[in-house]
Design a protein around this motif. Structure first.
Motif, PDB file in Angstrom:
ATOM      1  N   GLU A 358      37.929  28.982  48.409  1.00 41.66           N
ATOM      2  CA  GLU A 358      36.751  29.390  49.171  1.00 41.66           C
ATOM      3  C   GLU A 358      36.974  30.737  49.837  1.00 41.66           C
ATOM      4  OE1 GLU A 358      32.811  28.357  50.981  1.00 41.66           O
ATOM      5  OE2 GLU A 358      33.829  28.655  49.064  1.00 41.66           O
ATOM      6  N   CYS A 359      38.202  30.988  50.267  1.00 39.41           N
ATOM      7  CA  CYS A 359      38.502  32.294  50.870  1.00 39.41           C
ATOM      8  C   CYS A 359      38.441  33.396  49.816  1.00 39.41           C
ATOM      9  CB  CYS A 359      39.879  32.270  51.534  1.00 39.41           C
ATOM     10  SG  CYS A 359      40.188  33.775  52.463  1.00 39.41           S
ATOM     11  N   PHE A 360      39.004  33.150  48.637  1.00 43.70           N
ATOM     12  CA  PHE A 360      38.920  34.147  47.565  1.00 43.70           C
ATOM     13  C   PHE A 360      37.468  34.359  47.126  1.00 43.70           C
ATOM     14  CE2 PHE A 360      43.568  33.493  46.573  1.00 43.70           C
ATOM     15  CZ  PHE A 360      43.926  34.824  46.659  1.00 43.70           C
ATOM     16  N   ARG A 361      36.628  33.320  47.235  1.00 47.13           N
ATOM     17  CA  ARG A 361      35.215  33.486  46.892  1.00 47.13           C
ATOM     18  C   ARG A 361      34.517  34.394  47.886  1.00 47.13           C
ATOM     19  NH1 ARG A 361      30.166  31.837  48.361  1.00 47.13           N
ATOM     20  NH2 ARG A 361      30.960  30.607  50.107  1.00 47.13           N
ATOM     21  N   MET A 362      34.637  34.066  49.173  1.00 40.49           N
ATOM     22  CA  MET A 362      33.900  34.810  50.185  1.00 40.49           C
ATOM     23  C   MET A 362      34.505  36.168  50.497  1.00 40.49           C
ATOM     24  SD  MET A 362      32.387  32.186  53.011  1.00 40.49           S
ATOM     25  CE  MET A 362      31.269  33.478  53.577  1.00 40.49           C
ATOM     26  N   HIS A 363      35.825  36.281  50.332  1.00 41.71           N
ATOM     27  CA  HIS A 363      36.505  37.513  50.748  1.00 41.71           C
ATOM     28  C   HIS A 363      37.489  37.991  49.687  1.00 41.71           C
ATOM     29  CE1 HIS A 363      34.808  36.549  54.668  1.00 41.71           C
ATOM     30  NE2 HIS A 363      35.400  35.370  54.630  1.00 41.71           N
ATOM     31  N   PRO A 364      37.024  38.299  48.477  1.00 44.25           N
ATOM     32  CA  PRO A 364      37.946  38.828  47.466  1.00 44.25           C
ATOM     33  C   PRO A 364      38.537  40.144  47.950  1.00 44.25           C
ATOM     34  CG  PRO A 364      35.669  39.167  46.784  1.00 44.25           C
ATOM     35  CD  PRO A 364      35.626  38.295  48.001  1.00 44.25           C
ATOM     36  N   PRO A 365      39.853  40.327  47.864  1.00 49.85           N
ATOM     37  CA  PRO A 365      40.465  41.537  48.425  1.00 49.85           C
ATOM     38  C   PRO A 365      40.004  42.825  47.742  1.00 49.85           C
ATOM     39  CG  PRO A 365      42.077  40.241  47.182  1.00 49.85           C
ATOM     40  CD  PRO A 365      40.849  39.398  47.315  1.00 49.85           C
ATOM     41  N   THR A 366      39.638  42.739  46.449  1.00 52.37           N
ATOM     42  CA  THR A 366      39.069  43.896  45.740  1.00 52.37           C
ATOM     43  C   THR A 366      37.671  43.496  45.278  1.00 52.37           C
ATOM     44  OG1 THR A 366      41.306  44.375  44.947  1.00 52.37           O
ATOM     45  CG2 THR A 366      39.515  45.633  43.963  1.00 52.37           C
ATOM     46  N   PRO A 367      36.678  43.589  46.171  1.00 52.38           N
ATOM     47  CA  PRO A 367      35.354  43.022  45.884  1.00 52.38           C
ATOM     48  C   PRO A 367      34.617  43.731  44.756  1.00 52.38           C
ATOM     49  CG  PRO A 367      35.294  44.288  47.909  1.00 52.38           C
ATOM     50  CD  PRO A 367      36.727  44.220  47.496  1.00 52.38           C
ATOM     51  N   LEU A 368      34.847  45.049  44.623  1.00 53.54           N
ATOM     52  CA  LEU A 368      34.363  45.774  43.453  1.00 53.54           C
ATOM     53  C   LEU A 368      35.578  45.921  42.547  1.00 53.54           C
ATOM     54  CD1 LEU A 368      32.162  48.674  44.851  1.00 53.54           C
ATOM     55  CD2 LEU A 368      31.413  46.842  43.331  1.00 53.54           C
ATOM     56  N   MET A 369      35.618  45.148  41.486  1.00 48.21           N
ATOM     57  CA  MET A 369      36.788  45.192  40.625  1.00 48.21           C
ATOM     58  C   MET A 369      37.056  46.627  40.178  1.00 48.21           C
ATOM     59  SD  MET A 369      35.944  41.779  38.439  1.00 48.21           S
ATOM     60  CE  MET A 369      36.868  42.398  37.050  1.00 48.21           C
ATOM     61  N   LEU A 370      38.337  46.957  39.952  1.00 50.21           N
ATOM     62  CA  LEU A 370      38.673  48.309  39.521  1.00 50.21           C
ATOM     63  C   LEU A 370      37.831  48.674  38.298  1.00 50.21           C
ATOM     64  CD1 LEU A 370      42.564  48.320  39.893  1.00 50.21           C
ATOM     65  CD2 LEU A 370      40.844  49.194  41.483  1.00 50.21           C
ATOM     66  N   PRO A 371      37.263  49.880  38.289  1.00 48.53           N
ATOM     67  CA  PRO A 371      36.289  50.227  37.245  1.00 48.53           C
ATOM     68  C   PRO A 371      36.887  50.297  35.846  1.00 48.53           C
ATOM     69  CG  PRO A 371      36.818  52.139  38.603  1.00 48.53           C
ATOM     70  CD  PRO A 371      37.430  50.955  39.277  1.00 48.53           C
ATOM     71  N   HIS A 372      36.126  49.784  34.890  1.00 50.95           N
ATOM     72  CA  HIS A 372      36.465  49.909  33.475  1.00 50.95           C
ATOM     73  C   HIS A 372      35.779  51.161  32.938  1.00 50.95           C
ATOM     74  CE1 HIS A 372      37.873  45.590  32.709  1.00 50.95           C
ATOM     75  NE2 HIS A 372      37.693  45.713  34.013  1.00 50.95           N
ATOM     76  N   LYS A 373      36.407  51.797  31.967  1.00 46.46           N
ATOM     77  CA  LYS A 373      35.863  53.045  31.417  1.00 46.46           C
ATOM     78  C   LYS A 373      35.611  52.874  29.927  1.00 46.46           C
ATOM     79  CE  LYS A 373      37.091  57.951  30.873  1.00 46.46           C
ATOM     80  NZ  LYS A 373      38.154  58.950  31.158  1.00 46.46           N
ATOM     81  N   GLY A 374      34.437  53.270  29.486  1.00 45.44           N
ATOM     82  CA  GLY A 374      34.080  53.124  28.081  1.00 45.44           C
ATOM     83  C   GLY A 374      34.830  54.110  27.198  1.00 45.44           C
ATOM     84  N   ASN A 375      35.414  53.611  26.101  1.00 47.58           N
ATOM     85  CA  ASN A 375      36.066  54.499  25.141  1.00 47.58           C
ATOM     86  C   ASN A 375      35.139  54.852  23.977  1.00 47.58           C
ATOM     87  OD1 ASN A 375      36.218  52.213  23.379  1.00 47.58           O
ATOM     88  ND2 ASN A 375      38.119  51.590  24.405  1.00 47.58           N
ATOM     89  N   ARG A 412      32.532  26.734  53.030  1.00 46.77           N
ATOM     90  CA  ARG A 412      32.486  25.304  52.756  1.00 46.77           C
ATOM     91  C   ARG A 412      33.402  24.968  51.575  1.00 46.77           C
ATOM     92  NH1 ARG A 412      29.546  21.313  50.159  1.00 46.77           N
ATOM     93  NH2 ARG A 412      28.512  22.819  48.810  1.00 46.77           N
ATOM     94  N   PRO A 413      34.686  24.710  51.849  1.00 42.00           N
ATOM     95  CA  PRO A 413      35.644  24.432  50.770  1.00 42.00           C
ATOM     96  C   PRO A 413      35.276  23.220  49.929  1.00 42.00           C
ATOM     97  CG  PRO A 413      36.779  24.841  52.854  1.00 42.00           C
ATOM     98  CD  PRO A 413      35.332  24.713  53.181  1.00 42.00           C
ATOM     99  N   GLU A 414      34.487  22.312  50.496  1.00 44.18           N
ATOM    100  CA  GLU A 414      34.120  21.092  49.770  1.00 44.18           C
ATOM    101  C   GLU A 414      33.380  21.390  48.465  1.00 44.18           C
ATOM    102  OE1 GLU A 414      35.039  20.050  53.870  1.00 44.18           O
ATOM    103  OE2 GLU A 414      33.760  21.583  52.981  1.00 44.18           O
TER     104      GLU A 414
END
Length: 511
Positions: A358-375, A412-414
């Motif tokens: 639940e903590c990782f859901r509400m508060h992901p440490p990198t909320p905008l995942m590192l950007p992917h770049k199109g090849n 709400r961890p439940e």
């Protein structure tokens, strides 16, 4: 002199506008806020990007365009689109966009995190998966984790029972940050950098200086990143980057030499990462730059994220005494009050595991995942993504979407007892570690450490708000940045729950 400069600027503006018009006519780009010439949407951005982008998704839809200067970035905000980016078209979007700073820090992509997808990435990824983050090595390094977690608990206990501190709040980030620093440096460099009196040695102070320098450099938003044709005007910034790179290289090479000499003397190889990388250097054909880049990947990925996640978790414990009590009941039932928790207990603590999720859901440490770049040019959600554009997954928005989650803003961890949801990349509603080719290889290590830290803290202490502060009045806003520290460091009054002899550090000198 002024006329040629004006002519040059006018030419650049004309070319830029012409290119953007050509791009808009050629490609069906995702909608988004209207960009201005040169600066793009920089004028429109709010400090906490993830909240800004989540608001924009409500205006422009689950996929939208944003221009950082002249660079096109696309943000996706739904699990369906995240699956397209991270699985269905993963290989076409598996490169990285490296700024000048990142290029320096990563040895121009010779590490893992910032390397483009190709033979080098596949090789280094295999090394990390099979060697550095194998279950065997994670288990071998467990004594270090338990050593540092119990050292943190002991330090907090000593401070909270001092006469002048009884009933007063402590700033928990200071303890969490020191624990994360000591833990990740021991894993990466094989050294604790602190003596038994709590004094950081000379090498440790140099390392802290390097890390602080990286934070300062990273916090500066340089126009040179967005105006590449004018980078020659930013000599001071270029010099600062070069100085930082030299300082970090010198430090790391000295550590590597020390370990090489130690192995020659004893013939023993330790479980930590620097020894593993040096031992495997020939087998995997690793350059010195790659070893240095990987070591700093471990530091950057493993230190801030741990501190951030556990601080948010403890803040939620203060705000939600019901949840805290429920964890304590489980801990007392499974472990009792006459011994301390170990990582071996975690599988027998299902509610604690739900709280961590639940903590990782509400508060992901990198909320905008590192950007992917199109090849190459690629279509996402029916829109064109031109080659070279970056695509970011807004994991924060997805994890708070009321169409996907019941009461998404409630801790709400439940919910994870009601539905078993994986958080290691197979369920696109919950992506704290990413997914696909770029998923974090250290996910299990992070889960173990966060579970251990939170379990120990709640087993050893009861956490309550500072006097005069209501739980609902706590500041739960994020600080601007790639990673999301709490804007206001959490403070709590800690009351010991166990007998004093259970607050002692379980010291391990060498692993």
């Amino acid at each position: 002199m002024a006329f040629p400069l004006l002519l040059l600027i006018t030419s650049f503006l004309t070319l830029f506008i012409a290119y953007k018009l050509f791009q808009r006519l050629r490609f069906k780009l995702p909608p988004g806020p209207r960009p201005l010439p040169i600066v793009g949407n920089l004028y429109d951005l709010k400090p906490v990007l993830v909240r800004c982008f989540t608001e924009w998704s409500q205006t422009y839809g689950p996929i939208f365009s944003v221009y950082f200067g002249s660079h096109l970035s696309v943000v996706v905000n739904s699990p369906e689109l995240a699956k397209e980016v991270l699985k269905d078209k993963d290989q076409l979007l598996a490169n990285r966009n490296r700024t000048r700073q990142i290029a320096k820090f990563s040895k121009n992509g010779m590490d893992l995190i910032w390397s483009d997808y190709g033979p080098h990435y596949v090789k280094v990824r295999k090394l990390c998966t099979l060697e550095l983050f194998s279950m065997k090595r994670i288990d071998a390094l467990r004594p270090i984790r338990e050593d540092e977690v119990t050292a943190m608990v002991e330090s907090i206990f000593k401070d909270c029972v001092k006469t002048e501190n009884v009933g007063k709040p402590l700033v928990l980030r200071e303890y969490l940050g020191m624990m994360a620093f000591l833990h990740i440096t021991r894993l990466s460099f094989g050294k604790r950098f602190m003596n038994s009196d709590g004094i950081i040695d000379e090498q440790g102070e140099e390392l802290k200086g390097i890390l602080n320098g990286a934070i300062k450099l990273g916090s500066k938003k340089s126009f040179a990143e967005f105006l590449p044709w004018l980078r020659f005007l930013f000599k001071a910034e270029n010099d600062a980057l070069a100085e930082h790179d030299y300082r970090a290289d010198t430090f790391t090479k000295k550590i590597m030499q020390e370990h090489t000499l130690a192995r020659k003397k004893t013939g023993n190889t330790k479980a930590h990462f620097v020894d593993a990388l040096l031992t495997l250097q020939k087998e995997y054909d690793l350059s010195e730059d790659t070893i240095i880049g990987l070591l700093w990947d471990m530091i950057s990925a493993g230190m801030d994220t741990t501190t951030i996640t556990v601080e948010w978790a403890l803040a939620e414990m203060v705000r939600n005494p019901r949840v805290q009590q429920k964890i304590q009941d489980e801990l007392d039932r499974v472990i009792g009050t006459d011994r301390v928790m170990t990582e071996a207990d975690i599988p027998n603590l299902p509610y604690l595991q739900c709280v961590v999720k639940e903590c990782f859901r509400m508060h992901p440490p990198t909320p905008l995942m590192l950007p992917h770049k199109g090849n190459t040019n690629v279509k996402i959600g029916g829109y064109d993504i031109p080659k070279g554009a970056t695509v970011s997954v807004n994991a924060w928005a997805i994890a708070r979407d009321p169409k996907l989650w019941k009461d998404p803003l409630a801790f709400r961890p439940e919910r994870f007892q009601e539905e078993d949801i994986d958080m290691k990349g197979t369920d696109y509603r919950l992506l704290p570690f990413g997914s696909g080719r770029r998923i974090c290889p250290g996910a299990q290590l992070a889960i173990n450490l966060v579970s251990s830290m939170l379990g120990h803290m709640v087993h050893h202490f009861t956490l309550t708000p500072p006097p005069g502060i209501k739980p609902e009045d706590m500041d739960m806003m994020e600080q601007p940045g790639t990673v999301t520290y709490m804007r206001t460091p959490v403070q709590a009054v800690l009351t010991p729950r166990l007998s004093g002899d259970l607050f002692k550090r379980v010291a391990v000198e060498s692993v």
